[in-house]
Design an enzyme around this catalytic site. Structure first.
Site, mmCIF file in Angstrom:
data_model
loop_
_atom_site.group_PDB
_atom_site.id
_atom_site.type_symbol
_atom_site.label_atom_id
_atom_site.label_comp_id
_atom_site.label_asym_id
_atom_site.label_seq_id
_atom_site.Cartn_x
_atom_site.Cartn_y
_atom_site.Cartn_z
ATOM 1 C CE1 TYR A 58 -2.932 -2.964 0.273
ATOM 2 C CE2 TYR A 58 -3.189 -2.627 2.617
ATOM 3 C CZ TYR A 58 -3.531 -3.405 1.476
ATOM 4 O OH TYR A 58 -4.421 -4.432 1.644
ATOM 5 C CG LEU A 207 -18.464 -0.570 4.171
ATOM 6 C CD1 LEU A 207 -17.726 0.540 4.744
ATOM 7 C CD2 LEU A 207 -19.789 -0.680 4.394
HETATM 8 N N1 LIG Z 1 -6.022 -8.810 1.286
HETATM 9 C C1 LIG Z 1 -6.177 -8.175 0.211
HETATM 10 O O1 LIG Z 1 -5.864 -8.560 -0.847
HETATM 11 C C2 LIG Z 1 -7.121 -6.767 0.452
HETATM 12 C C3 LIG Z 1 -7.585 -6.239 -0.635
HETATM 13 C C4 LIG Z 1 -8.304 -4.971 -0.615
HETATM 14 C C5 LIG Z 1 -8.511 -4.484 0.573
HETATM 15 N N2 LIG Z 1 -7.911 -5.033 1.991
HETATM 16 C C6 LIG Z 1 -8.210 -4.546 2.959
HETATM 17 O O2 LIG Z 1 -9.461 -4.232 3.383
HETATM 18 C C7 LIG Z 1 -9.560 -3.040 3.894
HETATM 19 C C8 LIG Z 1 -10.965 -2.511 3.553
HETATM 20 O O3 LIG Z 1 -11.170 -2.633 2.106
HETATM 21 P P1 LIG Z 1 -11.442 -1.564 1.295
HETATM 22 O O4 LIG Z 1 -10.985 -0.301 1.799
HETATM 23 O O5 LIG Z 1 -10.922 -1.823 -0.328
HETATM 24 O O6 LIG Z 1 -13.029 -1.569 0.878
HETATM 25 P P2 LIG Z 1 -14.335 -0.939 1.756
HETATM 26 O O7 LIG Z 1 -13.872 -1.138 3.184
HETATM 27 O O8 LIG Z 1 -15.416 -2.117 1.182
HETATM 28 O O9 LIG Z 1 -14.661 0.385 1.294
HETATM 29 C C9 LIG Z 1 -13.943 1.491 1.419
HETATM 30 C C10 LIG Z 1 -14.626 2.734 0.791
HETATM 31 O O10 LIG Z 1 -15.716 2.781 1.334
HETATM 32 C C11 LIG Z 1 -15.720 4.283 1.728
HETATM 33 N N3 LIG Z 1 -16.501 3.924 3.155
HETATM 34 C C12 LIG Z 1 -16.115 3.651 4.442
HETATM 35 N N4 LIG Z 1 -17.074 3.654 5.390
HETATM 36 C C13 LIG Z 1 -18.168 4.322 4.907
HETATM 37 C C14 LIG Z 1 -19.097 4.917 5.336
HETATM 38 N N5 LIG Z 1 -19.587 4.668 6.420
HETATM 39 N N6 LIG Z 1 -19.949 5.542 4.571
HETATM 40 C C15 LIG Z 1 -19.818 5.654 3.291
HETATM 41 N N7 LIG Z 1 -18.477 5.357 2.644
HETATM 42 C C16 LIG Z 1 -17.809 4.683 3.528
HETATM 43 C C17 LIG Z 1 -14.070 4.616 2.185
HETATM 44 O O11 LIG Z 1 -14.059 6.160 1.923
HETATM 45 P P3 LIG Z 1 -13.084 6.782 2.697
HETATM 46 O O12 LIG Z 1 -11.623 6.281 2.390
HETATM 47 O O13 LIG Z 1 -13.181 8.122 1.786
HETATM 48 O O14 LIG Z 1 -13.483 7.219 4.147
HETATM 49 C C18 LIG Z 1 -13.743 3.813 1.132
HETATM 50 O O15 LIG Z 1 -13.876 4.724 -0.219
HETATM 51 C C19 LIG Z 1 -8.411 -2.247 3.213
HETATM 52 O O16 LIG Z 1 -8.151 -1.013 3.915
HETATM 53 C C20 LIG Z 1 -7.336 -3.379 3.392
HETATM 54 O O17 LIG Z 1 -6.797 -3.216 4.840
HETATM 55 C C21 LIG Z 1 -7.180 -6.258 1.678
#
Ligand SMILES: NC(=O)c1ccc[n+]([C@@H]2O[C@H](COP(=O)([O-])OP(=O)(O)OC[C@H]3O[C@@H](n4cnc5c(N)ncnc54)[C@H](OP(=O)(O)O)[C@@H]3O)[C@@H](O)[C@H]2O)c1
Length: 317
Positions: A58, A207
Protein backbone atom coordinates in the site's frame (compact mmCIF):
# COMPACT_ATOMS: atom_id res chain seq x y z
CA UNK A 1 -17.78 -5.05 20.97
CA UNK A 2 -17.87 -8.83 20.39
CA UNK A 3 -14.47 -10.42 19.91
CA UNK A 4 -13.04 -13.48 18.19
CA UNK A 5 -9.70 -15.28 18.15
CA UNK A 6 -7.09 -15.15 15.40
CA UNK A 7 -6.56 -18.90 15.10
CA UNK A 8 -6.16 -21.56 17.75
CA UNK A 9 -4.48 -19.92 20.75
CA UNK A 10 -4.02 -16.65 18.86
CA UNK A 11 -4.76 -13.11 20.01
CA UNK A 12 -8.33 -11.86 20.56
CA UNK A 13 -9.59 -9.12 18.26
CA UNK A 14 -12.81 -7.17 18.20
CA UNK A 15 -14.96 -8.02 15.20
CA UNK A 16 -14.78 -4.63 13.50
CA UNK A 17 -11.22 -3.73 12.54
CA UNK A 18 -9.75 -0.91 10.50
CA UNK A 19 -8.26 -1.37 7.03
CA UNK A 20 -5.77 1.40 6.29
CA UNK A 21 -5.15 0.79 2.56
CA UNK A 22 -7.32 3.65 1.27
CA UNK A 23 -5.33 6.18 3.29
CA UNK A 24 -2.42 5.59 0.90
CA UNK A 25 -3.28 3.42 -2.08
CA UNK A 26 -5.94 2.28 -4.47
CA UNK A 27 -8.47 5.05 -4.16
CA UNK A 28 -8.00 8.79 -3.79
CA UNK A 29 -4.20 8.79 -3.68
CA UNK A 30 -3.88 12.47 -4.58
CA UNK A 31 -6.18 13.29 -1.68
CA UNK A 32 -3.92 11.71 0.94
CA UNK A 33 -4.33 13.48 4.27
CA UNK A 34 -1.94 11.90 6.74
CA UNK A 35 -2.99 14.07 9.67
CA UNK A 36 -6.64 13.05 9.42
CA UNK A 37 -5.69 9.43 8.75
CA UNK A 38 -3.61 9.34 11.93
CA UNK A 39 -6.57 10.80 13.84
CA UNK A 40 -8.85 8.13 12.35
CA UNK A 41 -6.49 5.32 13.39
CA UNK A 42 -6.29 6.68 16.93
CA UNK A 43 -10.03 7.14 17.18
CA UNK A 44 -10.49 3.58 15.90
CA UNK A 45 -8.29 2.30 18.71
CA UNK A 46 -10.31 4.37 21.22
CA UNK A 47 -13.51 2.80 19.87
CA UNK A 48 -12.15 -0.74 20.19
CA UNK A 49 -11.18 -1.43 16.56
CA UNK A 50 -8.00 -3.14 17.66
CA UNK A 51 -7.19 -4.99 14.42
CA UNK A 52 -5.24 -2.45 12.37
CA UNK A 53 -4.45 -3.80 8.90
CA UNK A 54 -1.83 -2.59 6.43
CA UNK A 55 0.54 -4.08 3.80
CA UNK A 56 3.89 -3.27 2.26
CA UNK A 57 2.10 -2.97 -1.11
CA UNK A 58 0.00 0.00 0.00
CA UNK A 59 1.81 3.06 -1.27
CA UNK A 60 4.10 1.15 -1.60
CA UNK A 61 5.44 1.65 1.87
CA UNK A 62 3.60 4.92 2.66
CA UNK A 63 0.86 3.08 4.53
CA UNK A 64 3.12 1.08 6.84
CA UNK A 65 5.04 4.23 7.75
CA UNK A 66 1.76 6.06 8.39
CA UNK A 67 0.41 3.26 10.60
CA UNK A 68 3.74 3.12 12.43
CA UNK A 69 3.49 6.85 13.20
CA UNK A 70 -0.15 6.56 14.25
CA UNK A 71 0.34 3.74 16.77
CA UNK A 72 3.54 5.06 18.32
CA UNK A 73 2.97 5.01 22.07
CA UNK A 74 -0.07 2.72 21.68
CA UNK A 75 1.59 -0.45 20.38
CA UNK A 76 0.14 -2.65 23.12
CA UNK A 77 -3.43 -1.55 22.40
CA UNK A 78 -3.48 -2.90 18.83
CA UNK A 79 -3.34 -6.22 17.06
CA UNK A 80 -1.03 -5.10 14.28
CA UNK A 81 -1.42 -6.88 10.95
CA UNK A 82 0.58 -6.45 7.78
CA UNK A 83 1.17 -8.45 4.60
CA UNK A 84 3.94 -9.37 2.22
CA UNK A 85 4.26 -11.26 -1.02
CA UNK A 86 3.14 -8.59 -3.49
CA UNK A 87 5.70 -6.34 -5.13
CA UNK A 88 4.94 -3.11 -6.97
CA UNK A 89 7.27 -2.22 -9.84
CA UNK A 90 8.30 1.19 -11.22
CA UNK A 91 5.22 1.40 -13.42
CA UNK A 92 3.00 0.55 -10.44
CA UNK A 93 2.15 -2.95 -11.65
CA UNK A 94 1.85 -5.55 -8.88
CA UNK A 95 3.55 -8.96 -9.00
CA UNK A 96 3.43 -11.93 -6.67
CA UNK A 97 6.62 -13.04 -4.96
CA UNK A 98 6.25 -15.89 -2.49
CA UNK A 99 9.90 -16.95 -2.42
CA UNK A 100 11.14 -17.54 1.15
CA UNK A 101 14.06 -15.11 0.85
CA UNK A 102 11.73 -12.35 -0.40
CA UNK A 103 9.18 -12.92 2.39
CA UNK A 104 11.86 -12.81 5.07
CA UNK A 105 13.34 -9.57 3.71
CA UNK A 106 9.86 -8.08 3.21
CA UNK A 107 8.83 -8.84 6.79
CA UNK A 108 12.01 -7.39 8.24
CA UNK A 109 11.54 -4.23 6.15
CA UNK A 110 7.92 -3.97 7.33
CA UNK A 111 9.03 -4.10 10.98
CA UNK A 112 11.45 -1.24 10.34
CA UNK A 113 8.82 0.90 8.61
CA UNK A 114 6.25 0.20 11.31
CA UNK A 115 8.83 0.91 14.01
CA UNK A 116 8.06 -2.29 15.93
CA UNK A 117 10.01 -5.40 16.90
CA UNK A 118 7.19 -7.75 15.91
CA UNK A 119 3.78 -7.72 14.24
CA UNK A 120 0.89 -9.70 15.69
CA UNK A 121 -0.28 -11.05 12.33
CA UNK A 122 1.78 -11.43 9.15
CA UNK A 123 -0.23 -12.36 6.09
CA UNK A 124 0.83 -13.86 2.76
CA UNK A 125 -0.88 -11.29 0.54
CA UNK A 126 -1.30 -13.71 -2.37
CA UNK A 127 -0.09 -17.23 -3.01
CA UNK A 128 2.55 -17.18 -5.75
CA UNK A 129 1.72 -19.85 -8.34
CA UNK A 130 5.44 -20.18 -9.07
CA UNK A 131 6.25 -21.20 -5.46
CA UNK A 132 4.64 -24.14 -3.61
CA UNK A 133 2.56 -22.72 -0.76
CA UNK A 134 4.49 -25.01 1.62
CA UNK A 135 7.69 -23.09 0.86
CA UNK A 136 6.18 -19.64 1.40
CA UNK A 137 4.33 -20.79 4.50
CA UNK A 138 7.45 -22.49 5.89
CA UNK A 139 9.28 -19.15 5.64
CA UNK A 140 6.48 -17.40 7.55
CA UNK A 141 6.53 -20.15 10.22
CA UNK A 142 10.23 -19.47 10.70
CA UNK A 143 9.44 -15.79 11.35
CA UNK A 144 7.01 -16.91 14.08
CA UNK A 145 9.72 -19.07 15.68
CA UNK A 146 12.09 -16.09 15.65
CA UNK A 147 9.51 -13.90 17.42
CA UNK A 148 9.24 -11.40 14.57
CA UNK A 149 5.64 -12.38 13.99
CA UNK A 150 2.98 -13.54 16.46
CA UNK A 151 0.77 -15.48 14.06
CA UNK A 152 0.46 -15.97 10.31
CA UNK A 153 -2.43 -15.73 7.88
CA UNK A 154 -3.34 -16.23 4.24
CA UNK A 155 -5.23 -14.00 1.82
CA UNK A 156 -7.49 -15.11 -1.05
CA UNK A 157 -6.60 -18.79 -0.50
CA UNK A 158 -8.66 -21.85 -1.50
CA UNK A 159 -9.63 -24.60 0.94
CA UNK A 160 -6.95 -26.85 -0.55
CA UNK A 161 -4.26 -24.20 -0.12
CA UNK A 162 -5.38 -23.54 3.46
CA UNK A 163 -5.16 -27.27 4.25
CA UNK A 164 -1.66 -27.50 2.76
CA UNK A 165 -0.54 -24.57 4.91
CA UNK A 166 -2.23 -26.03 8.02
CA UNK A 167 -0.19 -29.21 7.60
CA UNK A 168 2.96 -27.15 8.22
CA UNK A 169 1.97 -24.49 10.75
CA UNK A 170 -1.35 -23.24 12.20
CA UNK A 171 -3.25 -20.76 10.04
CA UNK A 172 -4.50 -17.89 12.22
CA UNK A 173 -6.62 -16.13 9.62
CA UNK A 174 -7.74 -16.00 6.03
CA UNK A 175 -8.36 -12.52 4.63
CA UNK A 176 -10.56 -12.50 1.54
CA UNK A 177 -13.20 -10.29 0.00
CA UNK A 178 -16.66 -10.87 1.49
CA UNK A 179 -19.66 -8.58 1.17
CA UNK A 180 -23.22 -8.53 -0.05
CA UNK A 181 -21.94 -8.36 -3.64
CA UNK A 182 -18.92 -10.70 -3.19
CA UNK A 183 -20.14 -13.89 -1.57
CA UNK A 184 -17.60 -16.33 -3.02
CA UNK A 185 -16.25 -17.54 0.36
CA UNK A 186 -19.73 -18.88 1.20
CA UNK A 187 -19.94 -20.91 -2.00
CA UNK A 188 -16.36 -22.17 -2.25
CA UNK A 189 -16.27 -23.56 1.29
CA UNK A 190 -13.56 -21.22 2.65
CA UNK A 191 -15.79 -19.60 5.25
CA UNK A 192 -17.02 -23.00 6.52
CA UNK A 193 -13.52 -24.48 6.53
CA UNK A 194 -12.24 -21.55 8.60
CA UNK A 195 -15.12 -21.98 11.08
CA UNK A 196 -14.45 -25.69 11.56
CA UNK A 197 -10.67 -25.15 11.94
CA UNK A 198 -10.85 -22.24 14.39
CA UNK A 199 -9.38 -19.87 11.78
CA UNK A 200 -10.56 -16.25 11.79
CA UNK A 201 -12.04 -15.06 8.52
CA UNK A 202 -11.11 -11.43 7.94
CA UNK A 203 -13.61 -9.98 5.46
CA UNK A 204 -11.90 -7.34 3.37
CA UNK A 205 -13.82 -4.73 1.37
CA UNK A 206 -17.02 -5.47 3.36
CA UNK A 207 -18.48 -2.24 1.97
CA UNK A 208 -17.90 -3.33 -1.62
CA UNK A 209 -15.04 -0.78 -1.93
CA UNK A 210 -17.51 1.90 -0.95
CA UNK A 211 -20.32 0.95 -3.34
CA UNK A 212 -22.37 -0.81 -0.66
CA UNK A 213 -22.37 2.37 1.41
CA UNK A 214 -25.04 3.60 -1.01
CA UNK A 215 -23.05 6.78 -1.46
CA UNK A 216 -21.72 6.12 -4.99
CA UNK A 217 -24.39 6.96 -7.54
CA UNK A 218 -22.16 7.32 -10.59
CA UNK A 219 -18.50 7.16 -11.65
CA UNK A 220 -18.46 10.95 -11.19
CA UNK A 221 -18.78 10.45 -7.43
CA UNK A 222 -15.27 8.97 -7.38
CA UNK A 223 -12.14 11.12 -7.46
CA UNK A 224 -10.65 11.42 -10.96
CA UNK A 225 -7.50 9.53 -9.99
CA UNK A 226 -9.10 6.50 -8.37
CA UNK A 227 -8.18 2.87 -9.02
CA UNK A 228 -11.84 1.85 -8.99
CA UNK A 229 -12.29 3.47 -12.43
CA UNK A 230 -10.19 0.57 -13.77
CA UNK A 231 -12.31 -2.21 -12.23
CA UNK A 232 -15.28 -3.88 -13.97
CA UNK A 233 -17.82 -3.16 -11.21
CA UNK A 234 -17.14 0.56 -11.28
CA UNK A 235 -17.60 1.04 -15.02
CA UNK A 236 -20.47 3.52 -15.58
CA UNK A 237 -22.92 0.86 -16.88
CA UNK A 238 -22.13 -1.49 -14.01
CA UNK A 239 -22.57 1.29 -11.44
CA UNK A 240 -25.99 2.03 -12.93
CA UNK A 241 -27.06 -1.62 -12.97
CA UNK A 242 -25.77 -2.27 -9.45
CA UNK A 243 -27.94 0.51 -7.99
CA UNK A 244 -30.61 -2.22 -7.81
CA UNK A 245 -28.58 -3.84 -5.03
CA UNK A 246 -28.39 -0.59 -3.09
CA UNK A 247 -32.09 0.13 -3.58
CA UNK A 248 -33.08 -3.10 -1.84
CA UNK A 249 -30.47 -2.58 0.85
CA UNK A 250 -31.88 0.89 1.50
CA UNK A 251 -35.40 -0.50 2.01
CA UNK A 252 -34.14 -3.11 4.46
CA UNK A 253 -31.93 -0.59 6.28
CA UNK A 254 -34.78 1.92 6.61
CA UNK A 255 -36.98 -0.80 8.11
CA UNK A 256 -34.37 -1.47 10.77
CA UNK A 257 -33.49 2.20 11.36
CA UNK A 258 -29.84 1.63 10.46
CA UNK A 259 -27.77 3.14 7.66
CA UNK A 260 -26.94 1.31 4.42
CA UNK A 261 -23.23 0.84 5.30
CA UNK A 262 -24.22 -0.45 8.75
CA UNK A 263 -26.51 -3.00 7.09
CA UNK A 264 -23.65 -4.11 4.81
CA UNK A 265 -21.33 -4.61 7.78
CA UNK A 266 -23.97 -6.29 9.96
CA UNK A 267 -24.58 -8.83 7.16
CA UNK A 268 -20.87 -9.65 7.02
CA UNK A 269 -20.74 -10.10 10.80
CA UNK A 270 -23.81 -12.35 10.65
CA UNK A 271 -21.88 -14.88 8.55
CA UNK A 272 -20.18 -16.43 11.57
CA UNK A 273 -18.68 -15.92 15.01
CA UNK A 274 -15.23 -16.25 13.43
CA UNK A 275 -15.77 -13.37 10.98
CA UNK A 276 -14.03 -10.02 11.42
CA UNK A 277 -15.26 -7.15 9.23
CA UNK A 278 -12.41 -4.99 7.94
CA UNK A 279 -13.90 -1.80 6.52
CA UNK A 280 -11.50 0.85 5.32
CA UNK A 281 -12.02 4.55 5.85
CA UNK A 282 -10.08 7.76 6.21
CA UNK A 283 -13.16 9.74 7.20
CA UNK A 284 -13.87 10.26 10.92
CA UNK A 285 -17.68 10.19 10.65
CA UNK A 286 -17.63 7.00 8.56
CA UNK A 287 -15.49 5.33 11.19
CA UNK A 288 -18.02 6.10 13.94
CA UNK A 289 -20.85 4.85 11.73
CA UNK A 290 -19.03 1.62 10.88
CA UNK A 291 -18.10 0.78 14.47
CA UNK A 292 -21.75 1.15 15.51
CA UNK A 293 -22.61 -1.66 13.07
CA UNK A 294 -21.11 -4.12 15.55
CA UNK A 295 -24.22 -3.56 17.67
CA UNK A 296 -26.71 -4.34 14.86
CA UNK A 297 -28.32 -7.79 14.84
CA UNK A 298 -30.21 -8.64 11.68
CA UNK A 299 -33.57 -10.41 12.02
CA UNK A 300 -34.31 -13.46 9.87
CA UNK A 301 -36.62 -11.51 7.55
CA UNK A 302 -33.87 -9.00 6.74
CA UNK A 303 -31.38 -11.80 6.10
CA UNK A 304 -33.91 -13.43 3.76
CA UNK A 305 -34.37 -10.18 1.82
CA UNK A 306 -30.60 -9.80 1.53
CA UNK A 307 -30.23 -13.40 0.34
CA UNK A 308 -32.30 -12.44 -2.69
CA UNK A 309 -30.29 -9.41 -3.80
CA UNK A 310 -29.47 -9.41 -7.52
CA UNK A 311 -25.99 -10.65 -8.45
CA UNK A 312 -23.44 -7.90 -9.07
CA UNK A 313 -22.81 -6.75 -12.62
CA UNK A 314 -19.06 -6.84 -13.30
CA UNK A 315 -16.31 -8.98 -11.80
CA UNK A 316 -14.37 -8.02 -8.66
CA UNK A 317 -11.05 -7.40 -10.44
N1 LIG B 1 -6.10 -8.85 1.34
C1 LIG B 1 -6.34 -8.15 0.27
O1 LIG B 1 -5.99 -8.53 -0.85
C2 LIG B 1 -7.07 -6.85 0.41
C3 LIG B 1 -7.62 -6.22 -0.72
C4 LIG B 1 -8.32 -5.00 -0.54
C5 LIG B 1 -8.45 -4.48 0.74
N2 LIG B 1 -7.89 -5.12 1.81
C6 LIG B 1 -8.01 -4.61 3.18
O2 LIG B 1 -9.39 -4.39 3.47
C7 LIG B 1 -9.59 -3.04 3.88
C8 LIG B 1 -10.96 -2.54 3.45
O3 LIG B 1 -11.15 -2.69 2.06
P1 LIG B 1 -11.43 -1.47 1.11
O4 LIG B 1 -10.98 -0.24 1.78
O5 LIG B 1 -10.85 -1.81 -0.21
O6 LIG B 1 -13.00 -1.51 0.89
P2 LIG B 1 -14.29 -1.17 1.79
O7 LIG B 1 -13.95 -1.18 3.22
O8 LIG B 1 -15.36 -2.05 1.30
O9 LIG B 1 -14.66 0.31 1.31
C9 LIG B 1 -13.82 1.40 1.52
C10 LIG B 1 -14.45 2.60 0.85
O10 LIG B 1 -15.71 2.85 1.47
C11 LIG B 1 -15.75 4.17 1.96
N3 LIG B 1 -16.48 4.12 3.24
C12 LIG B 1 -16.11 3.52 4.39
N4 LIG B 1 -17.07 3.65 5.32
C13 LIG B 1 -18.07 4.36 4.75
C14 LIG B 1 -19.30 4.84 5.21
N5 LIG B 1 -19.73 4.58 6.45
N6 LIG B 1 -20.07 5.56 4.35
C15 LIG B 1 -19.66 5.83 3.08
N7 LIG B 1 -18.49 5.38 2.59
C16 LIG B 1 -17.69 4.65 3.42
C17 LIG B 1 -14.32 4.61 2.12
O11 LIG B 1 -14.26 6.01 1.99
P3 LIG B 1 -13.10 6.92 2.63
O12 LIG B 1 -11.83 6.10 2.56
O13 LIG B 1 -13.08 8.08 1.72
O14 LIG B 1 -13.46 7.24 4.01
C18 LIG B 1 -13.64 3.87 0.96
O15 LIG B 1 -13.81 4.59 -0.22
C19 LIG B 1 -8.42 -2.29 3.22
O16 LIG B 1 -8.16 -1.06 3.88
C20 LIG B 1 -7.29 -3.28 3.40
O17 LIG B 1 -6.79 -3.21 4.70
C21 LIG B 1 -7.23 -6.30 1.65
Amino acid sequence: MRATTLGPGGPRVNVVGLGCMGMSWGYDELGRDDRTSIEVINRAIDLGCDLIDTADQYGPFHNERLVGRAIRGRRDEVVLATKGGLVVDGSRKTYRNGRPEHLRAACEASLLRLGVDHVDLYQLHRIDPAVPVEESWGALAELVREGKVGAIGLSEASVEEIRRAQAIHPVASVQSELSLWSREPLGDGVLAHCASSGIAFIAYAPLGRGFLSGRIGSAGDLPEVDGRHRTPRFQPDAIDANQAIVATMRKVADGLAVTVPQLALAWVLAQGEHVVALPGTKTPRYLEENVAAAGVTLPGAALADLANLPAAVGTRY
